[in-house]
Enzyme design. Structure first.
Site, short mmCIF file in Angstrom:
data_model
loop_
_atom_site.label_atom_id
_atom_site.label_comp_id
_atom_site.label_asym_id
_atom_site.label_seq_id
_atom_site.Cartn_x
_atom_site.Cartn_y
_atom_site.Cartn_z
N SER A 173 0.86 -1.18 0.00
CA SER A 173 0.00 0.00 0.00
C SER A 173 0.90 1.24 0.00
CB SER A 173 -0.96 -0.03 1.20
OG SER A 173 -1.85 1.06 1.15
N TYR A 187 -5.05 8.13 -6.27
CA TYR A 187 -4.05 7.20 -5.74
C TYR A 187 -4.46 6.72 -4.34
CZ TYR A 187 0.55 5.42 -4.34
OH TYR A 187 1.59 4.63 -3.90
N LYS A 191 -5.28 2.93 -2.91
CA LYS A 191 -4.50 2.33 -1.83
C LYS A 191 -5.35 2.09 -0.58
CE LYS A 191 -0.51 1.93 -3.89
NZ LYS A 191 0.12 0.62 -4.12
#
Length: 324
Positions: A173, A187, A191
């Site tokens: 992650s 993003y 994650k």
């Protein structure tokens, strides 16, 4: 005097009682996952953290397979690892967005003991300015790619598991998967999604002696970071500076040690440890000592988090004031 002695005794016994309760209730139970003489399969293994992980696993005596999209980068990584460790790694060309392609790679690679889902792409930009094609690209590679890889690999991981000992599925992650950062909208979404995947998956595979880990590195000195810093918004750089960058090999060392201990959450630096305590929530915890720290430090780390937010939002306000 008796009252004072009782108070002191209570101060001592209460933490000990809490430790005892935590020792009895933390789940899953502690585990040790071996690397030597076992098959470690790493996606995104041709550069950056993935390549550093492949180096470390090979140096510890693992049979290593790496998967990426570029055959040239894979061959270069293969040669680099061979020269450094004397281990000849297997390479597989596939795009993690293509389930059929990764399924063929896994089938060819054979039974897997440690799967590291490491691939990732990042295009920093405010959502208002970012094209949906870039958003979709990050979600497809970072999140759907993880689903594709894990679903394709599960049969190879479960195969004769009882005879081969405990296995691991580790997902790379980011600290941006623990806290949202300006310019990381897509993003961070990709994650953060890995955490939900990991928490639910651990419950599904624990009976098969498969143990899930989530790795949360900060900015890491990789070719990808160089490209990112050239294009990311100025405010992103200002806020991200509160957590320093690490070398890929440092992250790989922390990650592999965490995988071997079966840790569900693997922070990579002090700021990451604070984030892990602050965001522990309902995630599994194998260590009763770490569970104790999470409980005792919850209020303090929440205060620290609010201080960080005060600093970040102050930076945002000042930056916009200067622009206007």
């Amino acid at each position: 005097m008796a009252d004072a002695n009782f108070a002191y005794l209570s101060l001592l016994l209460l933490p000990l009682a809490l430790l005892l309760v935590l020792y009895l209730i933390v789940r899953p139970r502690p585990v040790r996952i071996q690397i030597k003489d076992r098959h470690v399969f790493i996606t995104g293994g041709s550069s950056g953290i993935g390549l550093a992980l492949a180096h470390r696993a090979a140096s510890e005596g693992a049979r290593v397979s790496i998967l990426a999209r570029s055959i040239d980068k894979l061959e270069a990584a293969k040669e680099e690892i061979l020269l450094a460790t004397g281990i000849d790694v297997a390479v597989f060309v596939a795009d993690v967005r293509d389930y059929d392609a990764v399924s063929r790679a896994v089938e060819e690679a054979g039974p897997i003991d440690v799967l590291v889902v490491n691939q990732g792409v990042f295009v920093p930009q405010e959502l208002e300015r970012q094209g949906l094609d870039e958003v979709r690209f990050m979600l497809d590679v970072n999140l759907m790619g993880a689903f594709n890889m894990i679903k394709a690999a599960l049969p190879a991981i479960k195969l004769q598991r009882r005879d081969r000992g405990p296995a691991s599925i580790a997902l790379m992650s980011s600290q941006a998967g623990q806290v949202g950062i300006y310019g990381y909208t897509a993003y961070s979404a990709s994650k953060f999604g890995l955490r939900g995947l990991a928490e639910a998956l651990q419950q599904e595979v624990i009976a098969d002696d498969i143990h899930v880990s989530l790795i949360f590195p900060p900015d890491t000195d990789t070719p990808g970071l160089v490209k990112e810093t050239e294009i990311r918004p100025q405010l992103t750089s200002i806020i991200a500076a509160s957590s320093g960058a690490m070398k890929a090999d440092e992250v790989a060392k922390k990650a592999l040690n965490g995988i071997k201990s079966g840790s569900f959450i693997i922070p990579c630096n002090f700021e990451g440890l604070l984030l892990s305590i602050t965001t522990a929530g309902l995630c599994p915890q194998r260590s009763f000592l770490m569970a104790f720290v999470e409980i005792v430090a919850a209020g303090i780390t929440r205060f620290a988090a609010l201080c960080f937010q005060w600093n970040w939002y102050g930076s945002i306000e000042n930056w916009h004031a200067k622009q206007n």
